[in-house]
Structures are given as C-alpha cells and as structure tokens.
Scaffold this active site. Structure first.
Site, mmCIF file in Angstrom:
data_model
loop_
_atom_site.group_PDB
_atom_site.id
_atom_site.type_symbol
_atom_site.label_atom_id
_atom_site.label_comp_id
_atom_site.label_asym_id
_atom_site.label_seq_id
_atom_site.Cartn_x
_atom_site.Cartn_y
_atom_site.Cartn_z
ATOM 1 N N GLU A 1 -103.835 69.617 122.446
ATOM 2 C CA GLU A 1 -104.560 70.810 121.993
ATOM 3 C C GLU A 1 -105.393 70.537 120.755
ATOM 4 O O GLU A 1 -106.524 71.014 120.628
ATOM 5 C CB GLU A 1 -103.568 71.955 121.721
ATOM 6 N N THR B 1 -116.346 49.319 97.030
ATOM 7 C CA THR B 1 -117.793 49.152 96.853
ATOM 8 C C THR B 1 -118.434 48.664 98.142
ATOM 9 O O THR B 1 -118.916 47.553 98.223
ATOM 10 C CB THR B 1 -118.058 48.131 95.734
ATOM 11 N N HIS C 1 -98.481 74.249 122.676
ATOM 12 C CA HIS C 1 -98.826 72.821 122.581
ATOM 13 C C HIS C 1 -97.829 72.081 121.716
ATOM 14 O O HIS C 1 -97.265 72.626 120.766
ATOM 15 C CB HIS C 1 -100.273 72.603 122.134
ATOM 16 N N ASP D 1 -98.528 68.846 120.494
ATOM 17 C CA ASP D 1 -99.159 67.869 119.600
ATOM 18 C C ASP D 1 -99.455 68.520 118.257
ATOM 19 O O ASP D 1 -99.412 69.753 118.116
ATOM 20 C CB ASP D 1 -100.439 67.301 120.214
ATOM 21 N N ASP E 1 -99.796 80.800 119.301
ATOM 22 C CA ASP E 1 -100.375 79.640 118.617
ATOM 23 C C ASP E 1 -101.344 80.112 117.541
ATOM 24 O O ASP E 1 -102.383 79.513 117.324
ATOM 25 C CB ASP E 1 -101.079 78.738 119.646
ATOM 26 N N HIS F 1 -121.350 44.573 101.520
ATOM 27 C CA HIS F 1 -120.999 44.572 100.100
ATOM 28 C C HIS F 1 -122.164 45.212 99.336
ATOM 29 O O HIS F 1 -123.307 44.772 99.460
ATOM 30 C CB HIS F 1 -120.787 43.118 99.685
#
Lengths: 526, 526
Positions: free
Chosen positions: B215, B382, B148, B150, B246, B279
C-alpha cells in the site's frame, strides 16, 4: 647526456624481463612520448646511495605486486567512513591497523588523542591521529608524510557495480572505496619503505608520518594537534620537506605534481517547519513547508552556467595575469576525453580547455550537494519533512579568505530569506578551509619531477587542483617548509563517487615513484 | 429514549468495574460531552444477536489488553517496508504471519501472487496479497475488510526516540512503525473476531479479507487482482459492504467516520549530468550540475504559501457550494492545538479553521518530498550528484482526474525545462490515484455512527481526509458496494513520520468499535 638518462637507458636495456614487465603496463600514448625529454635532468650530488639501487627496488616492487594488492584489499575492507559516527569504531580500527604496519617497518608510533566532536549536541570521540617517526640520522633529509585513512560514505545501492568495501580487480583497475582516496597512496609509502628494506638498502631519508582518519570530515582536531602540540614538541623541527599524496593526475596518462589547491567553504542551510515529519496527505496545504523554502533558497545560489549569485563573491579572486594565462595553453588536457569519461552531454564554458582548467583551479565554483532530512530513498515516500538541511559548498581560490566568503554568503542568504518572508526558522552555518599555492620552482619540486620522469619517462605537468586538502596549509604553517603534492592516482579514479578505483599501473608505478622520490630528496642539500 | 441509550446506561451502571476501566481511559474533554446526543440513534431490527452481548465482548477486550499489545509488538517487529526491495522478504514474512492469524480464527485463506514490479530495469517479485473468507451464512451480511501490512521506511537515525521496529509503551501510547498505519487496525479486526469467539458468540456477519503489503508503494498489482481476478471469480458477489480502517480521527479526542479522500499524483523528476557522482573539487566549475537544474525546476512548482504554480491546476477543482461551506463551520477542530501538536510557528491561511480544513480535504496541495541520488547523510559530503530524482506530489481532489493533472504537470515542467535551457537530460514520470467520495447518509455510515457512539459516547464527525488510499476506489468499483472508512487511530499518530504511535485507548476502544460495527452492520437489511 646526464647520468640520469644513462641510468634510465641501462635500466631499460640491461634487464629485458624487468623492462618488458614495466612496458606492458604503460599506455601506448605514454610510451610514444620522446625519451629525450629526460636529457634536461641535472641531478645534484648523491652522497648516500648509488643510483644503481633504484632498478633493484623497482624490480622488487614488481615482484611483490600481489602482496601490495592484498594489503590494499585489507585496508579497503575496513569501512572507515568518518562522516557517519556509526562507523567510528571502524575508523579507530583502521588507524590501529596502520599503526601495526608502521611498527612492522620499524617506525616509532603514537596514537594521539584529538578529543571530541559535537554531533547533534552530543560529544563523540574523534579517532586518534597516527603519528610516527622512522630514522633519526642528522646527515639525512627528513620528510614529513601526510595521508588519511578515512573514506567517503559508500553503499552498493548508491550505484556501485561491486561491494564498495571489497577490493575487486577488473581490467587493470582495483575498485573499492578508499582505493585511490587515500588508502592506496598511504600504503604506497609503506611499500616504498619496505622495498628499500627488501633489497637490503638503508632508507636514504628520515621519515615522519601524520596519518589521520577525519580528512573527509574537515580533519577535526588535526589543526590543534599539529600547531598546538606537535609543533611545540619539536616534531617539525628537523623536517626539511613535506609531501602529501592525496590528489590525482589531471588526465589518465600524464603524471603531474601539484602546487596549488582550491579551498572550500561548506554550508549547512537549515529550515524547520515542524518538530517532526508530517504525512503530506494529512498536513499538505495547511503548513508552510520547509522544503518549499529550502528549494527556493538553494535556487538563489548559482545559475545554470555555474555563475555564483552571492553578491561580491568574485571581487577578491586573484586577477589573471598574462603569464598565468599562458601556462594554461601548454597544459596537456583533452576536454573531450574528460567530458566522455564522466558521460556529460556538454561541458561548461562550451568545453573551452583554458576556461575549463581555470574554473577547476583558479575560479571559485558552487555545488549543491543535497538535502539532509528529506526523502532520499527509492520509491514514493509521501512525507513533508519537518526539518531539512541543504548542503552546498564553494570551492574558494586565491585571494579569497574563508571568513570573507562566509560573511558574503551569510549576508546574501539572510537578505534572500528576509525577502522570501517565511514564518519558518532558518539558520546557516559554515566550515571552511583556505586555498593553497606553493612555488613550483623549488628544488623539492624539481626532485619530485626527476623521480616522476624516471618512472614515467615524461615531463610531469606542474598542476593545480580544484579540490581542497586544508591540512596542506596547516602543514606548511606548522613546518615552515616546502609542501608538495605528489599524486599517485589517475584523473578518472572517481574519488568520492561510485566505483572509485585505482589503476594497478598507478598503484605499482606509484610505489616506485615514491621510492624514487625518497631517493631524489635524499640528494638535496640539507 | 432508545434501546441504544438504555443499553449504554445499563452498561455503565451495571458493571461498575467495567465502566470504571472504560472511563479511566477517556479524556476529560470527551467525558464532558452530553450523553443526550445518543438519543438520536434509531437502530433497526437485530435478528441475529441480542444487543446485551456487546458489554460482554467489551469486557473480554479489556481483559485481553495485554495480549493485544503483545500481538502488535510481534507485527511491528517485522520491518515490512515495501518501498525498499531489501525488505521484500520481510513483507512476505509479514503476510505469512497474518495468514497464520486468520487461519487461527477459522478463516479460509489464500496467498495470491500478483506478479512483479520493475525497479531500475530489474523484475522484483511483489509480496503476495492475503485473501480470506470467514463465514458463509447467506442470512448474514457480508463485509469485505481491507487493510495493509506494509509500512513506511523508518530508521532510528531519522529522529526516532526509540527503535522504530520495536513497539514501546509510554504514557498510554504504543510507539512503533506501523502501530497505527496500518498494523494496529488490521489486528483490531482479528481481535474483534476473537472477542466474539471469546464470549462464545457466533460472528454476526460473514467476513472477507483483502490484506496487501504494497500500500505504501502504490499498491502495485492489487488493482489487477481485485478487478481482473477476484471480481470475475465472484469474490465480491456476496459482499454487501466494504470497510477500511486506514486513516485517523481529525483531532485527538473526537472520533470520525470518513467519506472522502484526496487522490495523489506522485512525480519523479529525473535530471542527469554525468554517468556517476563527481568530486566537487575536481569537477566543480566545469560541468552543468544536475542539482542546479533540479533545484531550479522544483522551485517552479509551488510558492511559499502553498499555491501550486502548475498552469490550469485549479480549473477542474469542484466548486465550493454554500451547503458544503456550512459543513466546515460546525466541525470540531482546534487549529491552535493542531499547530502546537506539530510545533509549527504559523499555519498556512493564517490558521483560519475553515480554510485549513478545506485545504486538507477539498483543495489540492503540492509537497516537495526530497531528492534521491543527492547527499542526504549528516556531515559535509562534497559530491556533485550525477543523477538526481526530485520527488513531489499533488494531493488531488474532486473533480480532478489523474490523467488530466499529469498532463498539466508534464506540460508545465516541459515548458519550464525548455525555458531553462540546460544541456542535461530531464525526464518526468508519475504514479497517480483518483480522489474518492461516498455518500455519508448511507445506512452503512449510520450503522458505523451508532457503533462509534456506543463506544465513544459522542456523535462522530463525518469527515474527509487529505490523504489518499487509492484502493478505496478500486474496492468501490470491484464490489459495487458502499465503502466506508472507519478510523482507529488519533489525528496525532504521526503515520509516515518519526515516532509513529497509536494510543492504547484508540487501540483497545478501536477493537470494541470494530466489534460493535460488525454487530451494527449485522442488523442492516440484506
């Protein structure tokens, strides 16, 4: 009938175009309120300026609406996020931009160095604080105005409908990070000053400015500047009143003036199981995972009804008196609209109005904010985080002292950690700011109330806020004067959230409110 | 004494420079292993190529080390993060880059469209899958190679010491995202092919390639391509063996060949309390917060010792036989070095070697990965998150079926949610891949073992892995052939973590291993 009412009536009747423009941006709800409430106003002497000047100023503000929006657009475009050091240059740029604007209106300005902050063991320079003085007439009252130029983080991918740092107008609203918190209000003062200039009128008060760029990150360095430098230098000596516009109306239609704020005690609960993140396939099942410990610990803090589990946390909360209890019954607050505005299925406390208000204003609340160091991206990241920091905070109230609250939380967390019995490392640290209340019967509050009635034709609620602006207390302490919060934005502005906005109405009427407030304060005896 | 040993001895003695170069990059631990282990090797006939060619190939590989590093640098520089759509173009670029490389070695290639994925209700195009064919000699064996292109997400701010997408060599290690997972191994095949060409030798096998770029994000679209398109088209008809590189060695010095993988069942537990973030000062105390619910739910899943709390989850785990139990006792695995390498205070199961191995390979584990939608940045945000998605996964093992595991988890979570009694909205979804095991006594495994011994002069461990490569099962099903995992990287490579690396030694010797593997497989009967 008072001169104030006469002034209002004249203003509505004598300039039809002006009145029509104003009426068009008022909600029906608001328009229907009885004007006779204004009859209770008894303004004091007004030695410096004829009241007739205000309608001219209001017209000037209406005529300059587009340029005010344009300036807010410029300010919003500077991503002055204080919590992330990679935006530190933008914070400095924002402060310098505002310095330029204050200079343009004739203020003497100074950028005050407030030193460094420590982040991950490194010293990072704080953005300077913008300090300014405009006018030095000993016959005039002097108002110290505080505001902040930094903003909360915002990414389009957080769920914003538009780019957060691009001010976009839609349906009478200006969307953008900082539009209401707090760039809009800060610019409101600038525009109010400019409006006096625009109609060729002398400013009726002297002004002092403190504009910082670290408010969203604990106002680091500001307390020292105010108390250890500006105060000894005499900056506050001639200050008569302090005004902050960094909060919001309770709802969306009725203005308010704010005389109380909750404090905050913010915690960083750090747990480490490994010196790096680990592949959950390779290591899963063989390590005591930090996330398991952290989730366990965070689950000890608050129950599903919002009841804080920290032992003794409610002991020092100021008892509810009968008088205070009565105050809540008269407040105009629509819990169903509040629930609807946030899209909640059900509010806490079964949606009871008085309970909701009391839990926003006078009782502590604990929120679990998130986890630093864990997977936060979309998709299926298969990592065992090596070190995670749980974030939570308690909004504290009179008479809780931060030191006492911190000790209760530390003791509780340490006890729970010992009971849990993990081999991992745990540390907890805190940042706190005290709760604040002021006397709403003070002449300063009455002057602000008169200004509000003049603009919004209704009696403002005298409110408290659930949020925290720790500098309020420092300014009270540094000046020894009455401090007042005069909100510009509406209760649904979504400060700190996705799609933060300020209504065009609140922005433009807010500029007029500030101008009227300066006028009303100028009439107070020195 | 076998020809294999003779070959090894000749190789060491007859080319002093070459041998010295090889020895210099071997650890002391490894050098001290008795060479006599090689005497057990019994290679079969070798009709296509004289064994003497391998030393030439190995020398060629050593001579071209710098160019191999350079090509890995190029590949790492493409941030082909599959889990974040904003990198989708980079994924496509990565696939096209690799297509160019395969073409250069003479392969016929094709980019196969695998359709779209749905993200937040939107259709996003998947990167194409690179399919290739090199050689079509019916007398040769045909190997299908999967890899793979990625990578996992990586930011310097996650705690990387260097830029994650810039390959940096330090202390004999090549640091960079994808260096070991899986760009290094994929390039290893390319370099092995090139080495045959470099010494003027015909490739002893036919090769077929399947290189995908999703993958790390569940290989979306790949199963359909393999089973519904490539298989009916006859792509697998002449495939004799399937090889995947892999995964990793168990430790840092001893090579292994892998015949088993855990599966994975990944969960997204979503709770919504409001349509936007709120908030915490303004809303704290008035809403049933989603984070409180999510933390409560995540705390129900696993205890501090890693014991999964989902009812019935251990019922279908394959019983431990006496024979299997014995296997664990002979495996070379230093738990103290393992503990030290990750900086843990204490391992699970009191650090018992057999228990650690069994919990990596043959028992399920549950990891809490993180929370999407909550505060994750440094500093004191927050916010009350409006919608949060808790991520956790269970590594599943024989004989757990994904559907059965998902049902157990859904039932458990739904039961706990009902008991919790929150008014908020909760949904849970899953993505799963089956566990896989193969017969390690198969001739294909023996060929790989011979190749490994030739390079590393030691007997490879026949190991299983705690991680998951779901395509392994699909390739087994699509080809009907023996599938083998031939790791290139070491056990401390930190795939998925900060400072991912591949040792220069593993990269370069791995290229030779792949070349030797092609040679050994060519000797197997068709």
């Amino acid at each position: 009938m008072t001169s104030c009412l006469i002034r209002s009536v004249k203003y509505i009747c004598n300039d039809i175009k002006f009145a029509a423009a104003r009426v068009s941006c008022l909600t029906k709800n608001y328009i229907n309120r009885p004007v006779c409430r204004i009859s209770s106003v008894t303004p004091k002497e007004h030695p410096k300026m004829a009241d007739r000047i205000l309608p001219q100023i209001f017209k000037y503000v209406d005529d300059n609406t587009e340029s005010y929006k344009q300036l807010l657009k410029e300010a919003v475009a500077i991503p002055s996020v204080s919590s992330d050091v990679k935006y530190r240059k933008e914070c400095v740029r924002m402060v310098e931009w505002m310095q330029g604007k204050l200079k343009e209106v004739g203020a003497t300005t100074e950028l005050r160095d407030v030193g460094y902050q420590t982040i991950a063991g490194e010293q990072v320079k704080l953005p300077p604080v913008l300090v300014g003085v405009l006018g030095n007439d000993s016959k005039k009252n002097t108002i110290c105005i505080y505001g902040h130029l930094d903003v909360q983080p915002a990414l389009k991918s957080d769920g914003w409908e538009t780019e957060p740092f691009e001010l976009v107008e839609r349906d009478g609203k200006l969307f953008g990070r900082g539009s209401t918190d707090d760039k809009g209000p800060v610019l409101g003062w600038l525009h109010a000053i400019n409006a006096y200039k625009g109609v060729g009128e002398e400013l009726p008060v002297n002004l002092k400015f403190v504009f910082e760029c670290m408010e969203e990150s604990g106002s680091e360095g500001l307390d020292e500047l105010l108390l250890e430098k500006l105060k000894p230098e005499g900056f506050f000596k001639d200050v008569d009143y302090v005004c902050i516009s960094d909060n919001y109306w309770l709802g969306t239609t009725k203005p308010c003036i704010t005389y109380g704020l909750r404090g905050i005690s913010y915690y960083f609960l750090e747990i480490e199981c490994a010196k790096m993140d680990l592949h959950s396939g390779v290591y899963g099942g063989t390590v005591h995972e930090a996330m398991t410990d952290l989730i366990h610990m965070m689950n000890q803090l608050v129950d599903k009804n919002g009841r804080i589990q920290v032992t003794g946390i409610y002991d020092s909360v100021a008892p509810l008196t009968e008088n205070e209890k009565k105050l809540y019954t008269t407040i105009d607050f629509d819990t169903e609209a509040y629930r609807h505005s946030i899209g909640a299925t059900k509010l806490a406390h079964n949606g009871d109005k008085e309970q909701i208000l009391m839990h926003r204003w006078r009782y502590p609340s604990l929120s679990l904010h998130g986890i630093e160091g864990a997977a936060f991206q979309p998709g299926a990241k298969t990592v065992i985080p090596g070190k995670v920091i749980g974030k939570f905070s308690i909004r504290i109230v009179p008479n809780q002292e931060p030191e006492e609250v911190e000790k209760l939380v530390f003791d509780y967390v340490n006890k729970k950690w010992a009971e849990h019995g993990s081999p991992n490392k745990m540390t907890i640290t805190a940042q706190s700011g005290r709760a604040w209340t002021e006397n709403p019967d003070h002449p300063h509050y009455q002057a602000a109330a008169r200004a509000t009635r003049l603009i919004y034709l209704t009696e403002p609620d005298m409110s408290r806020e659930g949020g925290s602006i720790p500098v309020t207390i420092t300014l009270q302490e540094a000046s020894g004067r009455n401090v007042l919060l005069l909100p510009m934005g509406a209760g649904d502005d979504m400060a700190h959230s996705q799609n933060e906005k300020i209504n065009v109405r609140n922005y433009i009427e807010g500029i007029k409110l500030f101008a009227a407030y300066l006028h009303e304060v100028s009439k107070l005896s020195k």
